[in-house]
Design an enzyme around this catalytic site. Structure first.
Site, short mmCIF file in Angstrom:
data_model
loop_
_atom_site.label_atom_id
_atom_site.label_comp_id
_atom_site.label_asym_id
_atom_site.label_seq_id
_atom_site.Cartn_x
_atom_site.Cartn_y
_atom_site.Cartn_z
CG HIS A 223 -2.23 -0.67 0.90
ND1 HIS A 223 -2.87 -1.51 1.78
CD2 HIS A 223 -3.00 -0.63 -0.20
CE1 HIS A 223 -3.98 -1.96 1.21
NE2 HIS A 223 -4.08 -1.44 0.02
CB CYS B 159 20.67 -3.93 -25.65
SG CYS B 159 21.79 -5.33 -25.66
C1 PEP Z 1 24.68 -6.97 -21.21
O1 PEP Z 1 25.51 -7.81 -20.86
O2 PEP Z 1 24.92 -5.75 -21.26
C2 PEP Z 1 23.33 -7.39 -21.61
C3 PEP Z 1 22.48 -6.54 -22.13
O3 PEP Z 1 22.99 -8.67 -21.37
P1 PEP Z 1 22.60 -9.20 -19.89
O4 PEP Z 1 22.56 -8.02 -18.99
O5 PEP Z 1 21.30 -9.89 -20.03
O6 PEP Z 1 23.75 -10.12 -19.61
#
Ligand code: PEP
Ligand code: MG
Length: 561
Positions: A196, A493
């Site tokens: 909550h 990423c």
């Molecule tokens: C990374 O290693 O930056 C990545 C995106 O993969 P994970 O974090 O899933 O190992």
């Protein structure tokens, strides 16, 4: 704080971030609860039990009535929370248990305490959402006991200046009545993201961090800096930088909330801002942000609790959910990155002394090629079913040969192949890897771990695994340059893409996409929209000349503000 407490000024306590934002203010704490253990333990004489029962019924009814009254005057989630607590206060289960105890001779205060304890134990055993309601039960107990003892209702003191409410956990009835101009942030020792406290903090729009270890040692009156984005509470920080952090967070939050994509710099240079997801639900929620697609679908996270390899059909339906959520948009599916910190029961991991340097990611396919084949087949099926053909990429590629083998397989299933660059060897030979694949995606989390020879899970080594380390950035720059030379996309990423300032530096290197947790998407997009491509390039050049992560950050800040 005791003399032996490890807490000192500038101590940074860590918890789970629930609502973003930064606030700096003194701590207030809810009033202390009636001490039930100090109550007499004598049994009531039989002729007093019926009157004691009536006293209890009246007290419980008074508490429920006051909660209902407050619900009627509140709005939105606050009203619902108060009404739910009022209903729980009249629940026949615990009322009956307390009445029975009184009939058996317990004084009302002890009866209430015992009955609620009984239900707390039951809710805790049930776990999940029920366990999070335990705080509601305890709140009712304290209110009814205070009523029975003629004490003021327990709860949050009304502060006379903006304050940060810290508590073990907050009773819903307390949080529901909060005035966000006076209680400007919340931090609790217990609680989860669905408690909550979290619900109300979201409604009030005040920064909130839960499950903060060590918070109980911070006494009322201490100045603290609560960072609901990072999930930290800094005890007695220096005042000027703390106030600047609050002002900066406010400016950033306003810009981020108004950012609706697509990703471009202020002068119109496009960089796709994408989301990292781990299943269909996460993809559907990422779709609510301005993310232009999915830059990393971590498929292994769908199967962490799966004992046997899912069938192709089972996998296809899971992948299709993500493709459907982003119908018509780019989705990059990563094949199983099993091993090390993410072992999968069905991947047949060997016993290894050092799994981070062992058979993980694409290396599993050497002894178990079926696993990769089935997954590619499932991705191809999902693509056909949804009409949204994704790109696919392999994790932990170290050599051009591994990249070629993966690309050949993926193409055989009609898929567009790429690889992750997260091993320094792959960054150094990115040009040769690009002979075989159509795109690269840089995983800065592992790239930092392997470049700096520092375990990414180690809190002690966090300075080394900082993606701002110039050595890591040099490898990123090298990889991006290799992609630009042949006109193939190179994205990032890893967590680096979630840092708005670093995202601008990456843009300066020439990345074509930035993919981060959905919660970071708007912050990254908004920052990018405030700077020019030239500024990004200048910052990129500046960081490459630095010798430490701190210098790199400072150099980027000097250019990008
Ligand atoms: C990374 O290693 O930056 C990545 C995106 O993969 P994970 O974090 O899933 O190992
Ligand atoms: Mg990785």
């Amino acid at each position: 704080m005791t003399a032996t407490s490890p807490l000192t000024s500038h101590s940074v306590l860590h918890g789970v971030p629930v609502v973003a934002g930064v606030q700096y203010a003194p701590v207030i704490r809810p009033g202390t609860l009636p001490d039930v253990d100090a109550e007499p333990t004598d049994e009531l004489p039989e002729d007093e039990r019926s009157a004691e029962g009536e006293r209890f019924t009246a007290a419980a009814a008074a508490v429920a009535g006051r909660l209902r009254e407050r619900a009627a005057h509140a709005t939105g989630a606050a009203s619902e929370v108060l009404a739910a607590t009022a209903t729980l206060a009249t629940d026949r289960g615990w009322l009956g248990a307390a009445e029975k105890r009184i009939k058996d001779g317990a004084p009302a205060v002890r009866a209430v305490n015992g009955a609620i304890d009984q239900f707390v134990e039951m809710f805790t055993k049930l776990g999940g959402l029920m366990a999070e309601r335990v705080t509601d039960l305890r709140d009712i107990r304290d209110r009814v006991i205070a009523e029975l003892k003629g004490l003021p209702e327990p709860g949050v003191p009304l502060p006379d200046e903006p304050s940060i409410l810290c508590a073990e956990d907050l009773a819903p009835a307390d949080t529901a009545g909060l005035d966000p101009t006076l209680v400007v942030a919340l931090a609790t020792t217990l609680g989860g993201p669905t408690s909550h406290t979290a619900i109300i903090a979201r409604q009030l729009g005040i920064p909130c961090v839960v499950a903060v270890a060590g918070l109980d040692d911070v006494p009322a009156g201490t100045m603290v800096l609560v960072d609901g984005t990072r999930g930290t509470v800094t005890v007695a920080p220096d005042e000027a930088p703390a106030r600047e952090a609050v002002a900066e967070a406010k400016r950033i939050a306003e810009a981020a909330a108004n950012w609706s994509g697509p990703g471009t710099t202020a002068d119109g240079h496009a960089v796709a801002v994408l989301a990292n997801v781990q299943d269909g639900a996460a993809a559907r929620s990422a779709r609510q942000t301005p993310a232009e697609g999915v830059g990393l679908f971590r498929t292994e996270l769908c199967f962490l609790n799966t004992d046997t390899e899912p069938t192709v059909e089972e996998q296809a339906s899971i992948y299709a959910e993500v493709l459907e959520a982003f119908a018509g948009n780019k989705v990059v599916v990563r094949t199983l990155d099993a091993g090390s910190d993410k072992p999968l029961k069905f991947a047949g991991h060997p016993d290894e002394a050092n799994p981070a340097l062992g058979v993980r990611g694409i290396r599993i396919a050497t002894n178990n090629p079926g696993l990769l084949d089935h997954q590619l087949e499932a991705i191809a099926q999902a693509a056909e079913r949804t009409g949204n053909p994704p790109w696919v990429m392999a994790p932990m590629i170290a050599t051009a040969e591994e990249a070629k083998n993966f690309a050949d397989k993926a193409r055989a299933y009609g898929l567009t192949p790429g690889v992750m660059i997260e091993v320094p060897a792959a960054a150094l030979l990115a040009d040769r890897i690009l002979d075989h694949v159509d795109f690269l995606s840089i995983g800065t989390n592992d790239l930092a771990q392997y470049t700096m020879a520092a375990d990414r899970m180690s809190a002690e080594l966090a300075t080394l695994t900082d993606p701002w380390q110039p050595a890591v950035l040099a490898l990123v720059a090298m990889t991006v340059k290799a992609g630009a030379a042949v006109g193939k996309p190179v994205g990032v990423c890893g967590e680096a893409a979630a840092d708005p300032l670093l995202a601008c530096v990456l843009t300066g290197f020439g990345v074509t996409s930035l993919s981060a947790a959905a919660a970071a998407v708007q912050g990254v997009g908004a920052k990018l929209a405030m700077v020019t491509l030239q500024q990004c390039r200048d910052a990129a050049e500046a960081v490459l000349g630095t010798a430490s992560a701190a210098e790199a950050r400072a150099a980027a800040l000097a250019v990008l503000g």
